[in-house]
Scaffold this active site. Structure first.
Site, PDB file in Angstrom:
ATOM      1  N   HIS A   1       0.818  -1.201   0.000  1.00 20.00           N
ATOM      2  CA  HIS A   1       0.000   0.000   0.000  1.00 20.00           C
ATOM      3  C   HIS A   1       0.868   1.275   0.000  1.00 20.00           C
ATOM      4  O   HIS A   1       1.945   1.307   0.582  1.00 20.00           O
ATOM      5  CB  HIS A   1      -0.951   0.013   1.193  1.00 20.00           C
ATOM      6  N   ASN A   2       0.388   2.274  -0.697  1.00 18.61           N
ATOM      7  CA  ASN A   2       0.993   3.619  -0.775  1.00 18.61           C
ATOM      8  C   ASN A   2       2.292   3.676  -1.584  1.00 18.61           C
ATOM      9  O   ASN A   2       2.932   4.736  -1.639  1.00 18.61           O
ATOM     10  CB  ASN A   2       1.277   4.196   0.628  1.00 18.61           C
TER      11      ASN A   2
END
Length: 352
Positions: free
Chosen positions: A241-242
């Site tokens: 994620h991210n």
């Protein structure tokens, strides 16, 4: 064997090439030197492979014009790889262009926006407010969840899952089984329990990205997990994620990139390498297979765990190979020193 046949004379005409050999020789298939049979055709793109061809069962090869003369038959071209690919297509049955339109078994939301000349194959599920651009192809049993956006001329192979609000650019290729937009591996520990953190972001794939089979890209926590334009991702890759992946990266099989890591443009990551969370990799950096990047890396070539510049890593590995011999020598020196010490003590006692 494919059942197809072509003479060298016919093949040379198709390739606009120069033949050194019998134009009536019949070719029944095409393959690499390792697998090539006597009535097949192969190719040799450099001197190393040319020598292998000379020692092989194969009787004919497509070679560069720069290669030396051979006792075997050769077809000489400027680009042997491209010409061999053209030849292979004569024998291999390629994927047929799909019939345009929507298969009766597909489930398509009434609110979905579908472009022209698209293909929706059997078993596809398209959620609410999904948009699909002109000329795109979605193959069997793929699921496009609510709000996802698919660009123009995208090819999505079977059994792909695209979570809600995922954005995919133009001319991308998603291979079978890949998953885009699944929840990130983020938890808050409260009262001895691991509670799933917010998963309110999305995945954004820019134009001309290719994602290999069974690769997974997690959504951002609040914003995007981004894959930059032209990046190619191999099979079985995990991107957390991210993450912010730059343009034109090459990410090989089984790479794992932890959450919030970032890469610049034209980064190359070898197979089974690992990137720790929040690490930043500068543009044009190369990371060797099975390396582990645990801190930021400036532009250079890296190898090992923890990843360090490859020249330093190779010196360290060379030194490690000498370690058993050095330990043996050290023990011999210790024994010699002990013997000298004992002799000195004995001399002192005699003098007393």
């Amino acid at each position: 064997m494919t059942g197809k046949q072509i003479t060298l004379g016919q093949l040379v005409d198709l390739l606009s090439a120069e033949l050194h050999g019998d134009p009536d020789f019949v070719v029944t298939d095409a393959g690499t030197i390792r697998e090539c049979k006597s009535d097949w055709i192969t190719f040799a793109s450099d001197e190393k492979h040319f020598r292998k061809f000379e020692d092989s069962e194969a009787q004919v090869a497509i070679v560069s014009c720069a290669m030396p003369e051979s006792a075997k038959m050769t077809i000489r071209v400027e680009d042997p790889v491209a010409s061999f690919a053209q030849t292979v297509r004569l024998f291999r049955k390629m994927m047929k262009p799909r019939t345009k339109g929507i298969h009766p078994s597909a489930i398509v939301s009434a609110t979905a926006q579908l472009g022209s000349e698209i293909t929706i194959a059997a078993g596809v599920i398209i959620g609410d407010h999904v948009s699909i651009g002109d000329g795109s192809c979605v193959l069997e049993n793929t699921v496009l969840m609510d709000g996802s956006e698919i660009g123009r001329q995208v090819i999505i192979f079977p059994n792909v899952t695209i979570y809600d609000n995922t954005r995919i650019g133009n001319r991308c290729i998603l291979h079978a089984g890949c998953k885009l937009g699944s929840y990130g591996f983020g938890y808050s520990s409260v009262d001895g329990r691991h509670l799933l953190s917010d998963q309110l972001g999305y995945v954004e794939i820019e134009d001309e990205v290719e994602i290999g089979a069974n690769s997974c890209i997690d959504r951002g926590t609040f914003g995007s997990t981004l894959i930059g334009e032209g990046t190619k991702i191999d099979n079985l890759v995990q991107i957390g994620h991210n993450c912010q992946i730059g343009k034109h990266n090459l990410i090989c099989a089984q790479v794992g990139i932890a959450g919030s890591a970032a890469t610049g443009d034209y980064v190359v990551i070898g197979g089974q390498a690992g990137i720790a969370d929040h690490v930043e990799i500068s543009a044009k950096t190369m990371i060797g297979a099975q390396s582990g990047a645990i801190s930021d890396l400036q532009q250079a070539n890296y190898f090992g765990t923890p990843a360090r510049q490859i020249t330093k890593a190779m010196k360290e590995f060379a030194a490690l190979r000498k370690l058993p011999k050095m330990i043996k020598q050290l023990r011999q020196i210790e024994k010699q020193l002990e013997a000298i010490s004992e002799t000195a003590e004995s001399s002192q006692q005699d003098a007393a």
